[in-house]
Design a protein around this motif. Sequence first.
Motif, PDB file in Angstrom:
ATOM      1  N   SER A   1       0.837  -1.201   0.000  1.00  0.00           N
ATOM      2  CA  SER A   1       0.000   0.000   0.000  1.00  0.00           C
ATOM      3  C   SER A   1       0.872   1.251   0.000  1.00  0.00           C
ATOM      4  O   SER A   1       1.875   1.334   0.711  1.00  0.00           O
ATOM      5  CB  SER A   1      -0.896   0.023   1.241  1.00  0.00           C
ATOM      6  N   GLY A   2       0.477   2.239  -0.813  1.00  0.00           N
ATOM      7  CA  GLY A   2       1.187   3.504  -0.823  1.00  0.00           C
ATOM      8  C   GLY A   2       2.481   3.493  -1.604  1.00  0.00           C
ATOM      9  O   GLY A   2       3.205   4.497  -1.606  1.00  0.00           O
ATOM     10  N   SER A   3       2.774   2.397  -2.288  1.00  0.00           N
ATOM     11  CA  SER A   3       4.018   2.334  -3.058  1.00  0.00           C
ATOM     12  C   SER A   3       3.923   3.111  -4.358  1.00  0.00           C
ATOM     13  O   SER A   3       4.928   3.372  -5.010  1.00  0.00           O
ATOM     14  CB  SER A   3       4.379   0.877  -3.365  1.00  0.00           C
ATOM     15  N   GLY A   4       2.700   3.478  -4.740  1.00  0.00           N
ATOM     16  CA  GLY A   4       2.484   4.209  -5.978  1.00  0.00           C
ATOM     17  C   GLY A   4       2.202   3.316  -7.161  1.00  0.00           C
ATOM     18  O   GLY A   4       2.147   3.784  -8.301  1.00  0.00           O
ATOM     19  N   LYS A   5       1.971   2.021  -6.893  1.00  0.00           N
ATOM     20  CA  LYS A   5       1.846   1.084  -8.015  1.00  0.00           C
ATOM     21  C   LYS A   5       0.645   1.373  -8.906  1.00  0.00           C
ATOM     22  O   LYS A   5       0.730   1.175 -10.124  1.00  0.00           O
ATOM     23  CB  LYS A   5       1.800  -0.364  -7.514  1.00  0.00           C
ATOM     24  N   SER A   6      -0.445   1.861  -8.352  1.00  0.00           N
ATOM     25  CA  SER A   6      -1.625   2.117  -9.187  1.00  0.00           C
ATOM     26  C   SER A   6      -1.396   3.281 -10.142  1.00  0.00           C
ATOM     27  O   SER A   6      -1.590   3.156 -11.356  1.00  0.00           O
ATOM     28  CB  SER A   6      -2.849   2.396  -8.313  1.00  0.00           C
ATOM     29  N   SER A   7      -0.972   4.427  -9.615  1.00  0.00           N
ATOM     30  CA  SER A   7      -0.772   5.597 -10.467  1.00  0.00           C
ATOM     31  C   SER A   7       0.383   5.382 -11.432  1.00  0.00           C
ATOM     32  O   SER A   7       0.303   5.780 -12.608  1.00  0.00           O
ATOM     33  CB  SER A   7      -0.530   6.845  -9.606  1.00  0.00           C
ATOM     34  N   VAL A   8       1.443   4.756 -10.969  1.00  0.00           N
ATOM     35  CA  VAL A   8       2.588   4.499 -11.845  1.00  0.00           C
ATOM     36  C   VAL A   8       2.218   3.478 -12.913  1.00  0.00           C
ATOM     37  O   VAL A   8       2.577   3.632 -14.090  1.00  0.00           O
ATOM     38  CB  VAL A   8       3.802   4.013 -11.018  1.00  0.00           C
ATOM     39  N   SER A   9       1.486   2.439 -12.539  1.00  0.00           N
ATOM     40  CA  SER A   9       1.078   1.422 -13.516  1.00  0.00           C
ATOM     41  C   SER A   9       0.185   2.022 -14.592  1.00  0.00           C
ATOM     42  O   SER A   9       0.323   1.687 -15.779  1.00  0.00           O
ATOM     43  CB  SER A   9       0.347   0.277 -12.814  1.00  0.00           C
ATOM     44  N   ARG A  10      -0.729   2.896 -14.210  1.00  0.00           N
ATOM     45  CA  ARG A  10      -1.589   3.557 -15.207  1.00  0.00           C
ATOM     46  C   ARG A  10      -0.755   4.387 -16.178  1.00  0.00           C
ATOM     47  O   ARG A  10      -0.996   4.374 -17.387  1.00  0.00           O
ATOM     48  CB  ARG A  10      -2.627   4.444 -14.520  1.00  0.00           C
ATOM     49  N   ALA A  11       0.215   5.114 -15.640  1.00  0.00           N
ATOM     50  CA  ALA A  11       1.052   5.956 -16.490  1.00  0.00           C
ATOM     51  C   ALA A  11       1.886   5.118 -17.454  1.00  0.00           C
ATOM     52  O   ALA A  11       2.075   5.493 -18.616  1.00  0.00           O
ATOM     53  CB  ALA A  11       1.962   6.830 -15.628  1.00  0.00           C
ATOM     54  N   VAL A  12       2.387   3.994 -16.981  1.00  0.00           N
ATOM     55  CA  VAL A  12       3.189   3.120 -17.838  1.00  0.00           C
ATOM     56  C   VAL A  12       2.310   2.480 -18.911  1.00  0.00           C
ATOM     57  O   VAL A  12       2.705   2.364 -20.077  1.00  0.00           O
ATOM     58  CB  VAL A  12       3.918   2.059 -16.996  1.00  0.00           C
ATOM     59  N   ALA A  13       1.105   2.067 -18.535  1.00  0.00           N
ATOM     60  CA  ALA A  13       0.170   1.529 -19.525  1.00  0.00           C
ATOM     61  C   ALA A  13      -0.124   2.575 -20.593  1.00  0.00           C
ATOM     62  O   ALA A  13      -0.146   2.288 -21.800  1.00  0.00           O
ATOM     63  CB  ALA A  13      -1.118   1.077 -18.847  1.00  0.00           C
ATOM     64  N   ARG A  14      -0.328   3.807 -20.160  1.00  0.00           N
ATOM     65  CA  ARG A  14      -0.594   4.905 -21.094  1.00  0.00           C
ATOM     66  C   ARG A  14       0.609   5.121 -22.024  1.00  0.00           C
ATOM     67  O   ARG A  14       0.445   5.332 -23.232  1.00  0.00           O
ATOM     68  CB  ARG A  14      -0.885   6.183 -20.305  1.00  0.00           C
TER      69      ARG A  14
ATOM     70  N   ASP B   1      -2.897   3.170   9.939  1.00  0.00           N
ATOM     71  CA  ASP B   1      -3.602   1.881   9.985  1.00  0.00           C
ATOM     72  C   ASP B   1      -3.854   1.331   8.586  1.00  0.00           C
ATOM     73  O   ASP B   1      -3.678   0.136   8.344  1.00  0.00           O
ATOM     74  CB  ASP B   1      -4.927   2.021  10.729  1.00  0.00           C
ATOM     75  N   GLN B   2      -4.248   2.206   7.666  1.00  0.00           N
ATOM     76  CA  GLN B   2      -4.551   1.757   6.309  1.00  0.00           C
ATOM     77  C   GLN B   2      -3.330   1.167   5.617  1.00  0.00           C
ATOM     78  O   GLN B   2      -3.452   0.260   4.800  1.00  0.00           O
ATOM     79  CB  GLN B   2      -5.086   2.924   5.468  1.00  0.00           C
ATOM     80  N   ILE B   3      -2.155   1.689   5.950  1.00  0.00           N
ATOM     81  CA  ILE B   3      -0.928   1.225   5.298  1.00  0.00           C
ATOM     82  C   ILE B   3      -0.322   0.029   6.041  1.00  0.00           C
ATOM     83  O   ILE B   3      -0.180  -1.062   5.491  1.00  0.00           O
ATOM     84  CB  ILE B   3       0.109   2.365   5.227  1.00  0.00           C
ATOM     85  N   VAL B   4       0.027   0.228   7.294  1.00  0.00           N
ATOM     86  CA  VAL B   4       0.787  -0.771   8.045  1.00  0.00           C
ATOM     87  C   VAL B   4      -0.062  -1.977   8.411  1.00  0.00           C
ATOM     88  O   VAL B   4       0.330  -3.131   8.178  1.00  0.00           O
ATOM     89  CB  VAL B   4       1.401  -0.135   9.303  1.00  0.00           C
ATOM     90  N   ARG B   5      -1.246  -1.731   8.967  1.00  0.00           N
ATOM     91  CA  ARG B   5      -2.079  -2.855   9.379  1.00  0.00           C
ATOM     92  C   ARG B   5      -2.561  -3.659   8.187  1.00  0.00           C
ATOM     93  O   ARG B   5      -2.541  -4.895   8.202  1.00  0.00           O
ATOM     94  CB  ARG B   5      -3.270  -2.324  10.191  1.00  0.00           C
ATOM     95  N   ARG B   6      -2.959  -2.982   7.134  1.00  0.00           N
ATOM     96  CA  ARG B   6      -3.458  -3.713   5.973  1.00  0.00           C
ATOM     97  C   ARG B   6      -2.352  -4.543   5.330  1.00  0.00           C
ATOM     98  O   ARG B   6      -2.578  -5.690   4.927  1.00  0.00           O
ATOM     99  CB  ARG B   6      -4.060  -2.752   4.948  1.00  0.00           C
ATOM    100  N   ASP B   7      -1.155  -3.988   5.214  1.00  0.00           N
ATOM    101  CA  ASP B   7      -0.053  -4.762   4.645  1.00  0.00           C
ATOM    102  C   ASP B   7       0.245  -5.987   5.507  1.00  0.00           C
ATOM    103  O   ASP B   7       0.520  -7.067   4.990  1.00  0.00           O
ATOM    104  CB  ASP B   7       1.197  -3.896   4.525  1.00  0.00           C
ATOM    105  N   ARG B   8       0.193  -5.790   6.814  1.00  0.00           N
ATOM    106  CA  ARG B   8       0.450  -6.918   7.716  1.00  0.00           C
ATOM    107  C   ARG B   8      -0.596  -8.005   7.521  1.00  0.00           C
ATOM    108  O   ARG B   8      -0.266  -9.201   7.444  1.00  0.00           O
ATOM    109  CB  ARG B   8       0.436  -6.441   9.173  1.00  0.00           C
TER     110      ARG B   8
END
Length: 230
Positions: free
Chosen positions: A12-25, A179-186
């Motif tokens: 979470s928060g690594s930027g994979k969604s926004s970066v992946s969209r840009a690379v696909a584009r 919580d959204q980042i650390v707990r969810r990743d765990r």
Amino acid sequence: MQPVVVAIDGPSGSGKSSVSRAVARHFGYGYLDTGAMYRAVTVYCLRQGIDLSDADAVVAAAEELPLGLGADPDDPAVTLDEEDIAAAIRTSEVSAVVSAVATNLGVRAVLQDAQRELIDAIAEDWGGVVAEGRDITTVVAPDADVRVLLTASEEARLARRSTELHGSADEAAVAATHDQIVRRDRDDSTVSQFTEAADGVVLLDTSALDFDGSVGALVEIVTATLARAS
């Protein structure tokens, strides 16, 4: 030419969604956000009054899910019964409980099968696909042409997500996002390996990179990997 499959995993928060969209584009490929599928199941269950701790009921919901996904990286639509839920799946209410769905092994099996079908269909339609999530490089598409684990330090990920959600990376905003980042990743790491790169997966650490730098680095990896395979 054969369609190209680019598989991207990350926390979470690594930027994979926004970066992946840009690379696909950049490459003119289609885009698949597999995390949106787990969030859509969560929204569906909440609306249907399904107890997320009832594993079988949640699996049944995933099997009947009337989900629609857009593959355009400029408009990655997410719908339930043709209703736009792109905003609904990103609410704090959903973020707080989506791990209960994402760690349900029965749900994962259902959605992973659907993701493989979507990857094939999108790649065929667009000439390539960038699919991102948590277990794409290892479980869903282990034979992808390009496999990358996109990560960043916890500090960087918290700052990025805090800025995205709260417009700031000050102490209060980071605490609200923790919580959204650390707990969810765990929680999610109990059923999916996305903290270390598996064999054959390229590790891209974006901790010291801005958005454009992250996109450029991933474009270079995709370009170089495809060139070596040609």
